[in-house]
Design an enzyme around this catalytic site. Structure first.
Site, PDB file in Angstrom:
ATOM      1  N   ASP A   1       0.817  -1.218   0.000  1.00  0.00           N
ATOM      2  CA  ASP A   1       0.000   0.000   0.000  1.00  0.00           C
ATOM      3  C   ASP A   1       0.846   1.262   0.000  1.00  0.00           C
ATOM      4  OD1 ASP A   1       0.965  -0.528   2.537  1.00  0.00           O
ATOM      5  OD2 ASP A   1      -0.996  -0.821   3.443  1.00  0.00           O
TER       6      ASP A   1
ATOM      7  N   ASN B   1      -7.233  -3.745  14.418  1.00  0.00           N
ATOM      8  CA  ASN B   1      -8.593  -4.136  14.031  1.00  0.00           C
ATOM      9  C   ASN B   1      -8.584  -5.263  13.004  1.00  0.00           C
ATOM     10  OD1 ASN B   1      -7.700  -2.896  11.728  1.00  0.00           O
ATOM     11  ND2 ASN B   1      -9.248  -1.292  11.682  1.00  0.00           N
TER      12      ASN B   1
ATOM     13  N   GLU C   1      -9.555  -2.546   5.536  1.00  0.00           N
ATOM     14  CA  GLU C   1     -10.126  -2.417   6.875  1.00  0.00           C
ATOM     15  C   GLU C   1     -11.252  -3.444   7.055  1.00  0.00           C
ATOM     16  OE1 GLU C   1      -8.707  -0.650   9.023  1.00  0.00           O
ATOM     17  OE2 GLU C   1      -7.660   0.970   8.006  1.00  0.00           O
TER      18      GLU C   1
ATOM     19  N   HIS D   1      -6.811  -5.229  10.172  1.00  0.00           N
ATOM     20  CA  HIS D   1      -6.596  -4.864   8.767  1.00  0.00           C
ATOM     21  C   HIS D   1      -5.299  -5.454   8.218  1.00  0.00           C
ATOM     22  CE1 HIS D   1      -4.610  -0.713   9.840  1.00  0.00           C
ATOM     23  NE2 HIS D   1      -3.675  -1.613   9.668  1.00  0.00           N
TER      24      HIS D   1
HETATM   25  C1  F6R Z   1       1.634  -1.576   6.140  1.00  0.00           C
HETATM   26  C2  F6R Z   1       0.336  -2.170   6.256  1.00  0.00           C
HETATM   27  C3  F6R Z   1      -0.445  -2.230   7.527  1.00  0.00           C
HETATM   28  C4  F6R Z   1       0.415  -2.630   8.724  1.00  0.00           C
HETATM   29  C5  F6R Z   1      -0.433  -2.665  10.010  1.00  0.00           C
HETATM   30  C6  F6R Z   1       0.418  -2.951  11.222  1.00  0.00           C
HETATM   31  O1  F6R Z   1       2.121  -1.722   4.821  1.00  0.00           O
HETATM   32  O2  F6R Z   1      -0.127  -2.604   5.259  1.00  0.00           O
HETATM   33  O3  F6R Z   1      -1.492  -3.124   7.357  1.00  0.00           O
HETATM   34  O4  F6R Z   1       0.975  -3.885   8.500  1.00  0.00           O
HETATM   35  O5  F6R Z   1      -1.073  -1.440  10.187  1.00  0.00           O
HETATM   36  O6  F6R Z   1       1.264  -1.864  11.449  1.00  0.00           O
HETATM   37  P1  F6R Z   1       2.426  -1.932  12.528  1.00  0.00           P
HETATM   38  O7  F6R Z   1       3.417  -2.928  12.026  1.00  0.00           O
HETATM   39  O8  F6R Z   1       3.002  -0.543  12.551  1.00  0.00           O
HETATM   40  O9  F6R Z   1       1.808  -2.346  13.808  1.00  0.00           O
END
Ligand code: F6R
Length: 284
Positions: free
Chosen positions: A71, A146, A153, A148
């Site tokens: 992303d 959550n 989401e 995602h």
């Molecule tokens: C990042 C992404 C998000 C993260 C998720 C966890 O490319 O796609 O889905 O993997 O938000 O983030 P952290 O690792 O910062 O807890």
């Protein structure tokens, strides 16, 4: 889905980097190249550190590695000049933590262009490129509190493709506090795109992730002890729990994938093990 519960973040990073390096070597031998799906965020930072270390020790080469990132934020490039070079953008993050330190060819790096005039065309181009490269051999994913994956989401369609998605208010607020931007949308692989990867590697560490990891594992029998436990769907009650969670926890897609592994540290696994000992009531 397989679970590998390790002691701490360092062990999580080592195990994940080891798996990625194994797939790089195997696919490079087999077909001359390997296609990796990569993630950003705090969880993979140590994984990339470990891969960089292995690369410096000549244990792994990125010469024939092709990458696709999950992303990227959408910001107005006139309002935020240089955004995509800064490490708060996912382009900048990947350069800082991995790409600048290994022998990957720039033309093999694919990160969605959040500033593209035509976002739909950019997403279609990205999907097309993945297809052209023969699909993703291994997709690394972190998980949001959550559930995602990427920016998919809760309630994202399980067959969704790469598209522009709205960020939740919570994500927008966090970015506004931490950084000088407030992207309201992002370009993200869809759950369908992620699901097509031949292998998915989920990493999670820290107590903040314990509830969602607990949810992901709930209703599932742990066959072995914690390490390398193979979790299997055991009864209709479990199947109902899965169906319920599947609706709103995007990470549930990992349950249905034929080659998905989660590497989680003890803190993140805390509620998973508790729930195994004391199964939660099933929501009907
Ligand atoms: C990042 C992404 C998000 C993260 C998720 C966890 O490319 O796609 O889905 O993997 O938000 O983030 P952290 O690792 O910062 O807890």
């Amino acid at each position: 889905m397989k679970w590998n519960v390790v002691h701490n973040e360092d062990e999580m990073a080592k195990a994940a980097a080891q798996r990625i390096a194994d797939v790089i070597r195997r696919e490079t031998l087999r077909k001359g190249k390997v296609v990796l799906g990569l993630a950003t965020g705090s969880t993979p930072i140590k994984v990339y550190e470990e891969l960089v270390r292995m690369h410096k020790e000549k244990k792994v080469s990125f010469e024939n590695v092709v990458t696709f990132n999950l992303d990227e934020y959408v910001v107005d490039k006139d309002q935020h000049p240089g955004f995509y070079n800064k490490d708060i953008s996912y382009h900048g993050f990947m350069d800082k933590h991995l790409f600048n330190h290994v022998n990957i060819k720039p033309e093999n790096i694919h990160v969605l262009h959040g500033m593209a005039e035509d976002k739909d065309a950019e997403c279609r181009r990205f999907e097309q490129l993945i297809k052209q490269e023969g699909g993703i051999d291994l997709q690394l994913v972190g998980i949001g509190e959550n559930g995602h994956l990427g920016f998919c989401e809760p309630n994202s369609p399980l067959n969704g493709r790469t598209s522009e998605v709205k960020l939740t208010q919570q994500t927008i607020d966090v970015n506004r506090q931490k950084f000088d931007f407030a992207a309201e949308t992002a370009l993200s692989m869809g759950l369908g795109t992620i699901n097509e990867a031949k292998e998915i590697l989920l990493i999670a560490n820290g107590a903040k992730k314990a509830p969602i990891i607990g949810d992901l594992a709930s209703g599932i029998a742990v066959a072995n002890s914690a390490n390398h436990a193979e979790l299997t769907l055991d009864d209709p009650e479990t199947a109902r729990t899965l169906a319920q969670h599947r609706k709103n926890n995007p990470a549930m897609l990992l349950k249905y994938h034929s080659n998905a592994t989660a590497i989680v540290d003890e803190a993140a696994a805390g509620q998973m093990l508790d729930r195994y000992k004391q199964p939660q009531p099933v929501a009907r």
